[in-house]
Design a protein around this motif. Structure first.
Motif, mmCIF file in Angstrom:
data_model
loop_
_atom_site.group_PDB
_atom_site.id
_atom_site.type_symbol
_atom_site.label_atom_id
_atom_site.label_comp_id
_atom_site.label_asym_id
_atom_site.label_seq_id
_atom_site.Cartn_x
_atom_site.Cartn_y
_atom_site.Cartn_z
ATOM 1 N N SER A 375 0.801 -1.262 -0.034
ATOM 2 C CA SER A 375 0.046 -0.044 -0.091
ATOM 3 C C SER A 375 0.894 1.321 -0.047
ATOM 4 O O SER A 375 0.532 2.167 -0.708
ATOM 5 N N LEU A 376 1.960 1.396 0.925
ATOM 6 C CA LEU A 376 2.805 2.534 0.690
ATOM 7 C C LEU A 376 3.586 2.705 -0.402
ATOM 8 O O LEU A 376 4.017 3.643 -0.865
ATOM 9 N N LEU A 377 3.892 1.425 -1.057
ATOM 10 C CA LEU A 377 4.731 1.503 -2.368
ATOM 11 C C LEU A 377 3.932 1.955 -3.391
ATOM 12 O O LEU A 377 4.220 2.816 -4.408
ATOM 13 N N LEU A 378 2.714 1.749 -3.579
ATOM 14 C CA LEU A 378 1.619 2.181 -4.181
ATOM 15 C C LEU A 378 1.475 3.476 -4.090
ATOM 16 O O LEU A 378 1.480 4.274 -5.417
ATOM 17 N N GLY A 379 1.305 4.090 -3.154
ATOM 18 C CA GLY A 379 1.090 5.591 -2.567
ATOM 19 C C GLY A 379 2.200 6.451 -3.081
ATOM 20 O O GLY A 379 2.178 7.374 -3.719
ATOM 21 N N GLY A 380 3.523 5.703 -3.024
ATOM 22 C CA GLY A 380 4.675 6.553 -3.152
ATOM 23 C C GLY A 380 5.046 6.626 -4.787
ATOM 24 O O GLY A 380 5.198 7.446 -5.262
ATOM 25 N N TRP A 381 4.425 5.520 -5.426
ATOM 26 C CA TRP A 381 4.569 5.511 -6.777
ATOM 27 C C TRP A 381 3.438 6.666 -7.583
ATOM 28 O O TRP A 381 3.769 7.031 -8.612
ATOM 29 N N LEU A 382 2.335 6.646 -6.743
ATOM 30 C CA LEU A 382 1.335 7.622 -7.278
ATOM 31 C C LEU A 382 1.827 9.351 -6.753
ATOM 32 O O LEU A 382 1.064 9.982 -7.136
ATOM 33 N N HIS A 383 2.730 9.275 -6.133
ATOM 34 C CA HIS A 383 3.113 10.577 -5.639
ATOM 35 C C HIS A 383 2.177 11.606 -4.846
ATOM 36 O O HIS A 383 2.190 12.431 -4.849
ATOM 37 N N ASP A 384 1.581 10.714 -3.930
ATOM 38 C CA ASP A 384 0.447 11.230 -3.089
ATOM 39 C C ASP A 384 0.545 10.684 -1.699
ATOM 40 O O ASP A 384 0.247 9.532 -1.509
#
Length: 483
Positions: A375-384
């Motif tokens: 979940s955190l990697l996905l949020g980081g990839w989305l830059h948000d």
């Protein structure tokens, strides 16, 4: 008052005093130290916590589980020996990675603090081992006093350094280490005065080796569970700093600390007392009774406050901590419901150790770690950062919800009955939630919102105390001990 409620109230009284002191100091500290400094300190604490939590290789649980004091004393010495060895081994690791870690974490100011990690690990591990010894000996008053000493030591250094013009990450780090050392001195004094004969005469190398073998499932299985659990707790701070900035990590650190503060008043105290009581209840065949009662009280204490925070979290931070920390308030709103599920399932997870089902704990902690990481990697990839935290919270609700259901099932408590308990207290919240949402819609004044929320919370706990004699006894017990 039942013995369980009495023991929890003794421990919680010290926690409450410590939390009140921290809450009173927090508005000053957040105005002395900025989000970037707070973020750097949080990164240091994250690294130290990961190592400290496994520094005993989880043999501290055997201190309570041991059948007699002689065996427990030997397991205490095993735990302390492992803490010393592991803290010593961290020094060459720090030397090798001294330039790599700050780069990975996107915070060069962390570099000079890395050399404080070995003594911090030693102090943290010793505190863990001594806490379990005091739990075995029912020395809950001493544990309570140690928590007060920890808070006093930490807060005094933080405030003193800030007002003296040294509002740096180094000051916050030293304050945390000094607070833990103060707590150790409290526990060491009492343990030596009351148990020195056992600790001096009954500890033998042969007995320590027998204990290492007898409780080998703890390092084989539970150490990995604790490592995964601790790393998963620290992932948001580490990854938010790496993906965004130390300031974002600081917003999360304060938001998470505040949202968990009311829960921490009881959670750690409940878990520590419940672990011992669960062992006894399992031997006597009445485990389901105390687990169901504990679950009901956790819902009473946790659901209403966390639902309130989802509505007024930003208002709380604006009023108490200042405009610079408004974003931390938004993070608190996102994390509130997740925190409730953590609060309910956390003490119940002690059943993994009490029932000696460490393998199940390892599997669950692996799932928890992987879902948080994704979940955190996905949020980081989305830059948000907000999206990252929202995904993190949703995954946590699912994983901790499953954990609570599994623990209830293992102890023989009906899932349907647990659902009815949650439903009944949701109904109590609906009028209060509707009132607050309407108030924010028509006149979004942070101070008024905060005051109304505080009144609603007070009315809810007054209602709960009137209709539940155990909660009433618990509140009276804390009030007497904090006078």
């Amino acid at each position: 008052m039942s013995n369980f409620v009495k023991d929890v109230s003794i421990l919680a009284s010290g926690t409450i005093f410590a939390q009140i002191l921290a809450i009173l100091a927090a508005p000053i500290i957040t105005r002395l130290y900025g989000p970037d400094i707070y973020g750097t300190m949080s990164l240091f604490v994250s690294i130290t916590s990961i190592v400290s939590m496994i520094s005993c290789l989880c043999y501290e649980y055997s201190i309570v589980l041991a059948e007699n004091d002689k065996e427990a004393a030997n397991m205490l010495m095993v735990s302390l020996s492992l803490v010393f060895l592991i803290s010593l081994l961290t020094t060459p690791v720090i030397y090798v990675l001294r330039n790599v870690i700050p780069t990975w974490l996107n915070d060069q100011s962390l570099g000079p603090l890395l050399w404080i990690i070995p003594p911090a690990v030693l102090i943290g591990g010793v505190l863990i081992a001594l806490s379990y010894w005091c739990t075995r000996k029912n020395e809950f008053r001493q544990l309570s006093a140690a928590r007060v000493g920890n808070s006093l030591g930490t807060t005094s250094i933080q405030l003193g350094s800030g007002f003296a013009g040294h509002a740096t990450a180094e000051s916050l780090v030293v304050a945390n280490v000094f607070g833990s050392l103060t707590a150790i001195l409290f526990l060491c004094r009492k343990s030596w005065l009351s148990d020195r004969d056992t600790l001096r005469n009954d500890v033998r190398l042969r007995c320590m080796m027998e204990g290492l073998k007898r409780y080998r499932k703890f390092p084989i299985f539970h150490t990995w569970s604790i490592l995964l659990n601790t790393v998963s707790w620290q992932l948001p701070i580490i990854l938010l700093s790496a993906f965004f900035s130390p300031s974002v990590a600081g917003y999360y650190a304060l938001g998470n600390a505040v949202v968990r503060a009311p829960m921490n008043l009881f959670s750690s105290s409940i878990a520590q007392v419940f672990y011992r009581k669960a062992i006894e209840a399992n031997r006597q065949g009445n485990l389901s009774i105390i687990v169901e009662e504990l679950f009901r009280r956790l819902v009473i204490w946790g659901l209403f406050p966390m639902l309130l925070l989802t509505i007024v979290g930003r208002d709380v931070f604006l009023i108490i901590f200042g405009d610079n920390w408004a974003e931390a308030g938004v993070y608190a709103q996102i994390l509130a419901v997740w925190t409730f599920f953590w609060f309910v399932s956390g003490p119940l997870s002690s059943l993994f150790e009490a029932l000696e089902k460490q393998e199940m704990g390892l599997i669950w902690n692996l799932c928890n770690f992987l879902t948080r990481l994704f979940s955190l990697l996905l949020g980081g990839w989305l830059h948000d950062s907000r999206t990252a935290l929202l995904l993190f919270a949703c995954s946590g609700i699912a994983v901790y919800g499953y954990l609570a259901a599994k623990m209830l099932s293992l102890s023989g408590v009906s899932i349907k009955k647990a659902g009815l308990i949650i439903q009944s207290h949701m109904m109590l919240f609906l009028p209060a939630g509707a009132l607050l949402i309407s108030l924010k819609h028509w006149n979004d004044n942070p101070l008024i919102n905060l005051l109304v929320a505080a009144l609603l919370l007070a009315a809810y706990f007054a209602f709960s105390a009137i209709h539940d004699k155990e909660i009433r006894a618990f509140i009276i017990g804390i009030a007497r001990r904090t006078q």
